[in-house]
Design a protein around this motif. Structure first.
Motif, PDB file in Angstrom:
ATOM      1  N   ALA A 334      29.987  78.349  94.025  1.00  0.00           N
ATOM      2  CA  ALA A 334      29.804  76.812  94.273  1.00  0.00           C
ATOM      3  C   ALA A 334      28.449  77.127  94.746  1.00  0.00           C
ATOM      4  O   ALA A 334      27.768  75.573  93.970  1.00  0.00           O
ATOM      5  N   GLU A 335      27.563  77.846  95.496  1.00  0.00           N
ATOM      6  CA  GLU A 335      26.618  77.642  95.929  1.00  0.00           C
ATOM      7  C   GLU A 335      25.663  77.489  94.803  1.00  0.00           C
ATOM      8  O   GLU A 335      24.678  77.388  94.706  1.00  0.00           O
ATOM      9  N   LEU A 336      26.089  78.303  93.689  1.00  0.00           N
ATOM     10  CA  LEU A 336      24.724  78.880  92.799  1.00  0.00           C
ATOM     11  C   LEU A 336      25.166  77.037  91.820  1.00  0.00           C
ATOM     12  O   LEU A 336      24.311  76.661  91.438  1.00  0.00           O
ATOM     13  N   LYS A 337      26.425  76.661  91.830  1.00  0.00           N
ATOM     14  CA  LYS A 337      26.062  75.381  90.698  1.00  0.00           C
ATOM     15  C   LYS A 337      25.546  73.741  91.682  1.00  0.00           C
ATOM     16  O   LYS A 337      25.512  73.173  91.006  1.00  0.00           O
ATOM     17  N   LEU A 338      25.374  74.424  93.040  1.00  0.00           N
ATOM     18  CA  LEU A 338      25.000  73.142  93.803  1.00  0.00           C
ATOM     19  C   LEU A 338      23.577  73.053  93.826  1.00  0.00           C
ATOM     20  O   LEU A 338      22.853  72.551  94.047  1.00  0.00           O
ATOM     21  N   LYS A 339      22.861  74.795  94.032  1.00  0.00           N
ATOM     22  CA  LYS A 339      21.378  74.898  94.062  1.00  0.00           C
ATOM     23  C   LYS A 339      21.339  74.362  92.703  1.00  0.00           C
ATOM     24  O   LYS A 339      20.444  73.797  92.232  1.00  0.00           O
ATOM     25  N   GLU A 340      22.195  74.631  91.340  1.00  0.00           N
ATOM     26  CA  GLU A 340      21.609  73.879  89.673  1.00  0.00           C
ATOM     27  C   GLU A 340      22.123  72.144  90.346  1.00  0.00           C
ATOM     28  O   GLU A 340      20.848  71.791  89.595  1.00  0.00           O
ATOM     29  N   ALA A 341      22.714  72.112  90.720  1.00  0.00           N
ATOM     30  CA  ALA A 341      22.696  70.506  91.147  1.00  0.00           C
ATOM     31  C   ALA A 341      22.124  69.776  91.343  1.00  0.00           C
ATOM     32  O   ALA A 341      21.037  69.138  91.804  1.00  0.00           O
ATOM     33  N   GLN A 342      21.135  70.326  92.715  1.00  0.00           N
ATOM     34  CA  GLN A 342      19.877  69.963  93.046  1.00  0.00           C
ATOM     35  C   GLN A 342      18.321  69.294  92.556  1.00  0.00           C
ATOM     36  O   GLN A 342      17.961  69.045  92.758  1.00  0.00           O
ATOM     37  N   ALA A 343      18.494  70.588  91.605  1.00  0.00           N
ATOM     38  CA  ALA A 343      17.414  70.826  90.894  1.00  0.00           C
ATOM     39  C   ALA A 343      17.748  69.664  89.336  1.00  0.00           C
ATOM     40  O   ALA A 343      16.844  69.382  89.166  1.00  0.00           O
ATOM     41  N   ALA A 344      19.343  69.693  89.142  1.00  0.00           N
ATOM     42  CA  ALA A 344      18.741  67.991  87.870  1.00  0.00           C
ATOM     43  C   ALA A 344      18.594  67.452  89.104  1.00  0.00           C
ATOM     44  O   ALA A 344      18.514  66.166  88.347  1.00  0.00           O
ATOM     45  N   ARG A 345      19.249  66.823  90.105  1.00  0.00           N
ATOM     46  CA  ARG A 345      18.902  65.915  90.628  1.00  0.00           C
ATOM     47  C   ARG A 345      17.662  65.522  90.990  1.00  0.00           C
ATOM     48  O   ARG A 345      17.134  64.182  91.293  1.00  0.00           O
TER      49      ARG A 345
END
Length: 471
Positions: A334-345
């Protein structure tokens, strides 16, 4: 000048007409002797009324021979005038109807529309035949000739009257055809009336979408995907500007509605984009906080498992052994996906950011359920170990309630209801018996009582459904 006046002017002009594909115009390309005079007399009745009596009274230059001949001449001339009027009425009706046919063919390509066009062409051929006979009758007799014999005038009157009757008969067919054309014409006119507003709405929708996109970019958001979608509508706008004459009315209407719909969607998404960005930012913060809280809770699962292992049989906790490891792994993912989501944002890839945040939420939900299951298991096992009778009473109450409903209004229960309830009672008795012994399997007992209550609930639902359907 009105449309009818233009038609009259065109008809009485000395310039030849261009032949049309069908109808009287193809016949009128030939100018009969006396035809122009007949139309002139029809369009100027007052002048004819003043001139003819004077001529018959001897005021003209014509020489007159006998009252009977002149009476026959007058009757023949009246027949000629009546035939000319019938010819003009038929020609006018055909012209008006041709406009209606062109309106229909511009919009409608259905079998009914094609049949209407075919029928109109057939009527045009009959009109040509009737008009040809009229013209032949006019050409065959010069009623202005000196020394016109009475027999010749009578014969002319007969032929001209027959031509008039034929013209009137075909005019009647044309009128009946026009009446049957009403639904098709109404539909076509409705579509034509929709055309200009629909195209204008499409243009306005594109303009509004472009303005909304400019506003969003002014706030610092790129909205590249929306800009690409709007640019893709450019060729459609070009076709709309080219008009229905090139692309057809139905296709242009459909294109205008599609452009309006898609441009409206771009505008709506552009207007919502700032709110969507703020929502994604909020979800990023919220899910980070939740992941941290779950990391703490997952660390408390191991002490719960230790107590379960110490106090209860293996069957009560074996399925929970891997919860700590799975919880830690899920939180890490979940923490890894959160980093990817932040980059996408940050790159303003909004669909990607939204999808990644949904994945994070699913991982955290799964972890939360697993961590909560360990604590809930210990709580339930403690309760049943202390007082199993409460669970037994709860289950027996559910069974008795279902049995009472099955017997309501009956002397004997329906076997479809009685059999599963009897099986559930026996299953409960076996579960109670399993508690006897030194190390009872309390988790098996709890799962059995829960299954018995589920069976009772299904019978109750079945009975109520059957009685509701019967009512």
């Amino acid at each position: 000048m009105t449309a009818r006046e233009r038609d009259v002017t065109a008809t009485t002009s000395s310039e030849p007409h261009t032949p049309s594909p069908s109808g009287a115009l193809s016949v009128r390309a030939r100018r009969p002797r006396g035809y122009r005079d007949a139309l002139a007399l029809m369009t100027l009745p007052l002048l004819a009324a003043l001139v003819l009596p004077a001529a018959f009274a001897g005021g003209g230059t014509r020489r007159w021979f006998g009252g009977r001949s002149e009476s026959q001449r007058a009757e023949a001339q009246a027949a000629k005038d009546a035939a000319a009027a019938a010819f003009y009425e038929l020609d006018t009706a055909q012209r008006d109807l041709r406009i209606s046919i062109e309106t229909i063919t511009a919009v409608d390509d259905s079998p009914a529309a094609r049949r209407a066009v075919s029928d109109f062409e057939a009527l045009g051929r009959r009109i040509d035949d009737a008009s040809g006979k009229y013209i032949e009758a006019v050409d065959a007799h010069d009623l202005d000739r000196d020394e016109l014999e009475a027999s010749v005038a009578a014969h002319a009157r007969t032929e001209l009257t027959a031509a008039k009757d034929e013209l009137n008969r075909v005019k009647g067919e044309l009128d009946r055809y026009a009446q049957g054309l009403g639904p098709l014409l109404g539909k076509a006119e409705t579509q034509l009336a929709r055309l200009a507003p629909a195209v204008e709405r499409a243009r306005q929708a594109l303009l509004a979408a472009s303005n909304a996109l400019d506003d969003v970019r002014g706030s610092g958001l790129t909205a590249d995907d929306l800009a690409a979608r709007l640019a893709a509508l450019g060729p459609e706008l070009t076709k709309l500007n080219q008009g229905a004459g090139q692309h057809g009315v139905p296709e242009t209407l459909e294109r205008a509605e599609r452009v309006s719909r898609e441009a409206g969607a771009v505008r709506a998404e552009a207007e919502r984009l700032p709110e969507r960005a703020a929502e994604i930012d909020h979800r990023l913060v919220s899910l980070r906080t939740r992941a941290q809280a779950l990391t703490t809770r997952a660390g408390q699962v191991e002490p719960v498992l230790s107590e379960l292992r110490r106090r209860f049989t293996a069957a009560c906790w074996q399925d929970l052994q891997h919860v700590p490891d799975h919880a830690a792994e899920n939180v890490r993912q979940a923490e890894l996906k959160l980093k990817e989501a932040q980059a996408a944002r940050d790159a303003q890839r909004w669909p990607d950011a939204t999808s990644l945040l949904s994945t994070v939420r699913a991982l955290l939900n799964s972890t939360d359920e697993a961590v909560s299951a360990a604590g809930d298991r210990l709580r339930r096992l403690n309760a049943v170990a202390k007082d199993p009778q409460q669970e037994i009473d709860r289950t027996r109450f559910a069974l008795r309630d279902a049995q009472r409903l099955a017997m309501a209004g009956r002397n004997t229960p329906d076997p479809r209801h009685a059999r599963p309830l009897d099986d559930a009672v026996a299953r409960l008795d076996r579960a109670v018996s399993s508690l006897e012994g030194r190390h009872p399997d309390f988790w098996h007992f709890l799962t059995e009582t829960e299954a018995v209550r589920g069976a009772a609930a299904r019978v109750v639902s079945q009975i109520r459904g059957e009685r509701g359907a019967g009512a």
